[in-house]
Every structure is written in structure tokens, then in C-alpha cells.
Design a protein around this motif. Sequence first.
Motif, mmCIF file in Angstrom:
data_model
loop_
_atom_site.group_PDB
_atom_site.id
_atom_site.type_symbol
_atom_site.label_atom_id
_atom_site.label_comp_id
_atom_site.label_asym_id
_atom_site.label_seq_id
_atom_site.Cartn_x
_atom_site.Cartn_y
_atom_site.Cartn_z
ATOM 1 N N PHE A 45 18.608 58.772 25.179
ATOM 2 C CA PHE A 45 19.876 58.008 24.611
ATOM 3 C C PHE A 45 20.234 59.188 23.821
ATOM 4 O O PHE A 45 21.808 59.854 24.370
ATOM 5 N N MET A 89 28.405 61.016 26.950
ATOM 6 C CA MET A 89 29.582 59.769 26.198
ATOM 7 C C MET A 89 30.433 60.393 25.565
ATOM 8 O O MET A 89 31.829 60.761 25.905
ATOM 9 N N VAL A 140 30.629 56.218 17.857
ATOM 10 C CA VAL A 140 29.583 55.801 18.331
ATOM 11 C C VAL A 140 28.308 56.560 19.055
ATOM 12 O O VAL A 140 27.430 56.794 18.644
ATOM 13 N N ILE A 193 24.623 57.683 18.023
ATOM 14 C CA ILE A 193 23.450 57.517 18.919
ATOM 15 C C ILE A 193 23.081 59.133 18.685
ATOM 16 O O ILE A 193 21.672 59.309 18.848
ATOM 17 N N PHE A 195 23.640 50.164 18.732
ATOM 18 C CA PHE A 195 25.287 51.299 19.740
ATOM 19 C C PHE A 195 25.341 51.193 20.729
ATOM 20 O O PHE A 195 26.695 51.542 20.996
ATOM 21 N N LEU A 196 24.129 50.800 21.476
ATOM 22 C CA LEU A 196 24.084 51.053 22.973
ATOM 23 C C LEU A 196 25.310 49.533 23.264
ATOM 24 O O LEU A 196 25.595 50.117 24.089
ATOM 25 N N LEU A 252 27.870 49.210 21.375
ATOM 26 C CA LEU A 252 29.287 49.048 21.474
ATOM 27 C C LEU A 252 29.932 50.186 22.403
ATOM 28 O O LEU A 252 30.559 49.913 23.120
ATOM 29 N N ALA A 253 28.520 51.438 22.777
ATOM 30 C CA ALA A 253 29.302 52.001 24.066
ATOM 31 C C ALA A 253 29.420 51.072 24.732
ATOM 32 O O ALA A 253 30.003 51.813 25.677
#
Lengths: 167, 501
Positions: A14, A21, A45, A49, B172-173, B175-176
Motif C-alpha cells: 500500500f 499514486m 487519498v 493511504i 481508501f483503496l 476511493l483510489a
Amino acid sequence: MIRKYSDVYAGMIFLILSIVMFSATLNMKRLTDSVVGSEFAPRLVAGGIFILSVILVINGIKRARGGQITEEKSNDEFDDAGEILGEVNYKKVVIAILYFTIYVALMKPIGFLLMTAIYLFATMLLLSSPTQRKIPLFLIISVVTSVAVYYIFKDLFYLILPAGILG
Amino acid sequence: MFELFIEGLGNIVTFKIMALILGGTILGLIFGSIPGLTATMAIAICLPLTYTMGPIAGMALCMGLYIGGVSGGLVPAILLNLPGTPSSIATTFDGYPMTKNGQAGKAFGFAIVSSFIGGLLSIIVLMTISPPLAKFALKFGPYEYFAVAIFALTLISSLSDGSLVKGLLSGFLGLALAMVGSAPIDAFPRFTFDISSLDGGFNLLPALIGLFAVSEILQIAERRMKKPKKVEYKIKGLGFTMKEFMTQKWNMLRSSLLGIGIGILPGIGGGTANILAYVTAKNQSKHPEKFGKGIPDGVVASESSNNAAIGGALVPLMSLGIPGDTVTAMLLGGLIIHGLTPGPLLFTQNGDVVYGIFISLIIANFMMIFLLFLGMRVFVKLLSIPQYILLPIILTLCAVGAFGVNNRLFDVGSLLAFGIIGYILIKARFPLTPIILGFILGPIAETSLRRGLMLSKGDFTPFLTQPIAATFLSIAALSIIYKVYKGQKKKKITPDSGTPV
């Protein structure tokens, strides 16, 4: 071993994801004249993460080092307790995924009819144990299902599936 | 209103329309009970069939499909731990344990009756409240939508029972993943890495099916397939006693109301309702630890709310022209095809269609409960096919379903990708439902945020000061504080357990 450090691995994946990201957002241009652009939410976001995965990695290491493999209160959502027949066979899963991937990849060129029949037959063989295998039955089911689905969706529902070599 | 109701009855109680509703309900039940096929798919596939029918007939068929499709999901959820549709995910939490405890009949009885009552309550609400409710929701602007989305997203924390961090990461994943594709407002391509197929982002349906059905199937593939043992699903009468039923009455009522409310919220429907109702029932229960081990409350909460969401989702569709969930999004298209514009005008100019829809819903609801109780054997027979035969077929149908959304193989690819992601996350003990919540609510939150800022010219304060928005945001904040507080309390009681927050 993987089990013990699974949280750490997951956290690290992650973490990498959040970095990827964020770097992808650096190319995002503002197309509107506004306080925030399209890069705002992704950065939020990604940041979230990042923070969460750091916490996860730290906690994962703490727990693995602490020696107590205290299982988290299992959420029934993913806990298939009770019916453990033999060990988990990951090889089968990987092959099952492989079959499905080939199926999807070749669906357009070879066509839905042929590929579906092949896929069904192969996967049925894969998933059944030797005593459960009934080759003629599998063959019949594979072909009949493939043809039935193709024509039902084509003629009744007007959904045309890839014809491939036969079309 | 009464005359319109009678007129509607006259329109519907004809042989042709009743046959359509019956056929729709049966087909819907079949689609619902086969994991991988959903009510949305059923309607998408049948919409072209309705072109040649009149609008009332077309809508009647769709209502049957809708109710059947949502209700059917309970069958495999209870028997196989596989949700037939996303609306029945929470039904697996307690339905399957009940089957393992030999109480499948009771689970079914409760599930079917809960579905019926939830549906009926929501139809009544739909019929009596949609006009004034439409007027109220007209006031919802971007500030309010943002607040509602944030409020729903914070509920993720209560879904992640084991690990708050993992639950939030899943959210959150989601969301991403939702951010791949065209950004809202300015359509800037995000995270597409120059792959043109990604321009549209990931479609919800393949994501949903992949994440929940495919991953589950992969999990089953791990172990040796056994012949499904003869599951005891004998239903004596209703499967439960009147006394048991009465203990569930508040649960049923509360879950139905929750389902109606969630259905009304645009974009959120049965898929979210059943989980939230389950969680609420668990939080409100005097014995939350029994949840997940096979307690009827869980099944009741899930099934009454998902059917209640049907009526709820139709409210914004009919009164505003805004779909309440994916199915109603399809229905929106269906109405437009017939030259009708959903919205306040529909009530005044095409009251016959409106009441046709209402009455078809009621009739379909009754058909559903009869079909499920009497025809349970048939649907269960569908599931007694050996897993090694059933699962590849289901995967194929999933692939067809994913393909049928937009006629492109990319969606089948994303089906597989989400399936693998879901499988890995299951193995790593991450919860999956927050992913879907994040996936659905993320775009709503972001779009509302940016629209709101454009409206307020860069000012963040209206988000906090607008009364409706402020209400939702404060509830959201309170729920987070409460969750953390509860977590701290738990840590104080067990200081030597190594488990983190």
C-alpha cells in the motif's frame, strides 16, 4: 512465515501504491479556474493511504516481533471457518486464474463458443478431484452450456458475444 | 390519488401484464439466485425487450425483475455463503452460519418474509411520501451531497470490526480505484497511464462482481471440492414461530426504514443498505457477539433493508429523475426510451404509468414470496449442482455479465483483476466492503466538493454552515469520535493483548 508478516507486506504494498499514486498526480493539470483541481482528491487519498500503511507496517512489525500471533477478531466476511478439507492448494488457484486469463485473452480472436467450451472443460477438470471426474459429462456440459449461453444471449437478449473463428 | 390507484389497477390486472410481472419475477429470482448475475444485469438485458411494449407493460416487467433480482440473492447467500447479488452480502454473515447449524429453513423463512415486509413497507412509503420528499430533496445541493457522502464513508469505521486501519485502507483503496478515468468537473484523465481503455475508469458492475463473487470463487477453488451435502432446508410452514417473529419486529422495522432511507439517497441502494442495516442491528443489539454465528437478526436486518431499498431507490427516480441505485439508473433509461421524463411532471402528466409502477411492485412483491416459499426446491436445486461444475459456469456468466455492460472485453479483464485483488485482500485479512463503499461514494464526494467550491467561489465555509450539510457532518464526526473512544476503552480493559487499534 508470510502469514506472520502479512501485515507488513500488505502495508508496504500500500505504501508503494500511495507513492505511485502521488507521483501520478504531479502531471495533473488544472483545467478549471478553481480552488482545487483534479489533483486534489487523489493527493488526499494518496496521503491517507501513505499514513495508514505506515501505521500498518509499524503495527505489523510490532505484532510479529511481540511473538503473540493474536488473531484479530475475525470478521466473518472473510473467515471460512469450519470446513477445512486438507490444506489450501494455492497452485490450483493460480492455475484457475491462469485459465480464466487465457479465456479472456483469447475470447475475441477465437470466439466465445469455442473458448467457453474449452475453458469450462479445463476448469472443471482442474477443480474436481480425480474421483469426481466424469469426462464425458464434463464434455457434454461444457459444450451445451457454451452453446446455450451464446444463443440465449444472442437471440433472446440481443447481446452478441465475440464470434471469433466461427463467425 | 385514489382514483389513480383504481385506474392503475384496471391497467395492470390484465392477463398480459400479470404474465409479464410473473415472468419478470421468476427471471429476476433466477438471476438473483445465481451469484455473478444481478438484478441490474437482468434489467439491462431485458430493456431491449421492452421497446415494443407500452411503457406500463415495460415497467411492469422491470418491477418483477427488480424485486425478483434483489430477493433471489438470499438463496445462495444462505446456502452457499455466496451472495447472489451485492444486496445480499450481509445475508451471508449470519445466513450461512445458520445453515451450518442446521437452521437453513429458519434462515429462509426469516429472509423471505423480511424481504416481503421490507418491500411492502417501502412501497407504501414510496406511494405516500414521494411527492413531498421530492420537494425536500430538491434543496440538496453540492454541500449537502458532500456531507452525506462523508457521513456514509465514516461508517466504514464501524464495518471494520477487526482492524480499523485495514478497514480504512480498504475504503481508501476504493476511493483510489474510483479515481481512475475522467475526473469529475473537468474530465481530466487520471491514472490512465496512456491506456485508452482506462479513460472511462473501472465500471462498477465488473468491480462489484469481481471483488465479491470472483474472489469468493477463487477462495473455494483452494480446497478440494466436495459434493454439497444435503442441506436441511425443510421449511415447516414459515420456518419460524410467531414468537420468534415478534422478537424481530423492531429489527425489521428499523432495517426497513434504514433501507428506505438509503435507497432514497441517490446512488446508494440495496448493496449498501444491507450492510449498514446489519451493522446497525449488531450495534443496537443486546448481544452483538452472537452476530456472525448464526443469529436470525442478521438475516432479518439484511433482507428487509435490501428489499426496502427498492421502494426507496424509486423515490428519487420517479420524483426527481435521479437514479437511487444502479437498477434505477437502468430504469431511467427505460423510461426515457418510452418518451417519458421522470420527475415531478411524470406525476402530473403520466399518472397512469406512475401508478402502474406502484401496483406492479406490490403484485411482484406478493409473487416473490409465493414463488420463493413454494418454488424453493427449484432454486435450491440450482445450487445442488456440484461446485466444480457450477463455479466455472458461474465464472463464465460473470464474464458475460461484465461484457454485457459495455460490450468490451476490458470489463471482463477488470472483472478478473478485481477478483484477484479481492482474493489477495481476503488472504491478507482485509475487509472488502469498504472498498465498494469508497468506490461508489468517492466520486460523489469529490464531485460535490468541487462543485460546492465552484459555487462558493473557493470558500469552504458553506460546507460546514449549511444546516443540512452541517447536520450530516457533525453526525459523521461524532461517529468517528465514538468509534475511537470505544476502541480506547477496549484497549484499557485488555492491556496485554498485542492487537493494535
